[in-house]
Write a protein that holds these residues in place. Structure first.
Motif, PDB file in Angstrom:
ATOM      1  N   GLU A  19     -94.026  26.744  35.194  1.00 18.84           N
ATOM      2  CA  GLU A  19     -94.680  26.744  33.727  1.00 18.84           C
ATOM      3  C   GLU A  19     -96.092  28.421  33.925  1.00 18.84           C
ATOM      4  N   ARG A  71     -87.252  26.160  35.659  1.00 15.31           N
ATOM      5  CA  ARG A  71     -86.870  24.457  36.157  1.00 15.31           C
ATOM      6  C   ARG A  71     -86.332  24.009  36.852  1.00 15.31           C
ATOM      7  N   ASP A 110     -95.978  22.111  39.241  1.00 14.46           N
ATOM      8  CA  ASP A 110     -95.390  21.126  39.040  1.00 14.46           C
ATOM      9  C   ASP A 110     -96.326  20.103  38.615  1.00 14.46           C
ATOM     10  N   GLY A 111     -96.804  20.671  37.438  1.00 19.08           N
ATOM     11  CA  GLY A 111     -97.951  20.669  36.212  1.00 19.08           C
ATOM     12  C   GLY A 111     -99.476  20.771  36.337  1.00 19.08           C
ATOM     13  N   ARG A 112     -99.486  21.339  38.270  1.00 23.29           N
ATOM     14  CA  ARG A 112    -101.137  21.642  38.497  1.00 23.29           C
ATOM     15  C   ARG A 112    -101.050  23.544  38.814  1.00 23.29           C
ATOM     16  N   HIS A 152    -102.892  21.928  44.675  1.00 24.48           N
ATOM     17  CA  HIS A 152    -102.580  21.246  45.618  1.00 24.48           C
ATOM     18  C   HIS A 152    -102.541  21.349  47.161  1.00 24.48           C
ATOM     19  N   LEU A 199     -98.687  27.374  35.626  1.00 26.57           N
ATOM     20  CA  LEU A 199     -98.710  26.037  37.019  1.00 26.57           C
ATOM     21  C   LEU A 199     -97.798  25.483  37.931  1.00 26.57           C
TER      22      LEU A 199
END
Length: 302
Positions: A3, A25, A61-63, A68, A59
């Motif tokens: 993202e 995606r 996978d959201g982070r 990670h 980001l």
């Protein structure tokens, strides 16, 4: 999933990435296109934390990637196949990457096998051709078995068999549910490989759409009497079409051939010729990026 939101990167007075926002995606191959200097490599480096933006964020996978643990198991990337120690063997190059991420030698051998380098794993990288280095870079990207993969010009230096192999690999990885983001200048290859396209020019987003939508954007060639040309342009534009003139008549985008015929017939304009022309990815790309090319060759005699 990748993202990217409001991403800005400046080098002095030059803005390399200018407010980019898009998402990549899982489950498909997303092609990343743009002219030289458009900001593609910079965007990928920003996504990997190799550069830091003035604004925006990326980001994985959201982070952020730095949040990670063992990043090689989260994201695999090939940005520059030449960025390796030439005195190391292919196997030792991968083993050093694996050791830093808690990955065993069995995975190293599996990746060498998958990219077709098992038979030359003991050779020093300085003896490798460009295509072999590309394969080694792909092996490094696969090493951590990541679910997000980024490749910058992965077929550079490969022969036709190698290009076909990369195409199959990308689609196989996407079929496994992985996020696959691929930059390339080869339009035909992208048309055969990608499901979705992100196109940028001068650091700005130009298109973010399924490839079928861009390629299916047909144009309509229409010829009317010269005396009616201005009237036809006005009527077609009022109906929602984008109209341009070429040597033989008008080129209309945004309307089907049937709709063009209806509009002109309703306006009492005779139609001399009407034909639908299917766009290729190259056609769509050149139309999108026509105003974003920084360096153009001058035609002989101009």
């Amino acid at each position: 999933m990748i993202e990217i939101t409001g991403l800005v990167k400046r080098y002095g007075r030059t803005t390399a990435v200018d407010g980019l926002t898009f998402a990549v995606r899982p489950g498909g191959v997303t092609g990343f296109l743009g002219p030289n200097g458009a900001g593609k490599s910079t965007t990928m480096r920003l996504a990997l934390g190799l550069e830091h933006p003035q604004e925006g964020r990326v980001l994985i996978d959201g982070r952020p990637l730095r949040a990670h643990d063992r990043p090689l198991t989260r994201v695999g990337a090939l940005l520059d196949a030449a960025a390796v120690h030439p005195g190391r063997s292919a196997r030792n190059h991968l083993r050093s990457l694996a050791a830093a991420n808690g990955i065993g030698d069995r995975r190293v051998d599996a990746c060498l096998e998958r990219v077709g380098l098992a038979g030359v794993a003991g050779r020093r990288i300085r003896t490798f051709s460009l295509g072999m280095r590309q394969r080694l870079g792909i092996a490094a990207a696969l090493l951590g078995d990541p679910w997000v993969l980024m490749f910058d010009e992965p077929v550079n230096g490969l022969d036709p068999e190698g290009i076909q192999w990369v195409r199959t690999l990308m689609r196989d990885l996407a079929a496994e549910g992985r996020t696959v983001f691929v930059s390339s200048h080869l339009m035909a290859e992208m048309q055969n490989t990608a499901d979705h396209l992100v196109v940028i020019g001068r650091g700005r987003l130009l298109a973010d759409a399924p490839i079928r939508e861009l390629v299916a954007a047909a144009s309509v060639d229409v010829q009317v009497p010269d005396s009616d040309r201005g009237h036809a342009v006005a009527q077609l534009a009022a109906a929602g079409g984008t109209v341009a003139a070429d040597r033989t008549g008008l080129v209309v985008r945004g309307l089907s051939a049937d709709r063009v015929g209806e509009v002109l017939h309703g306006a009492g304009i005779a139609v001399v010729r009407l034909a639908e022309r299917q766009a290729s990815l190259e056609d769509a790309y050149l139309e999108l990026t026509g105003g974003s090319v920084e360096h153009r060759a001058q035609e002989v005699g101009s």
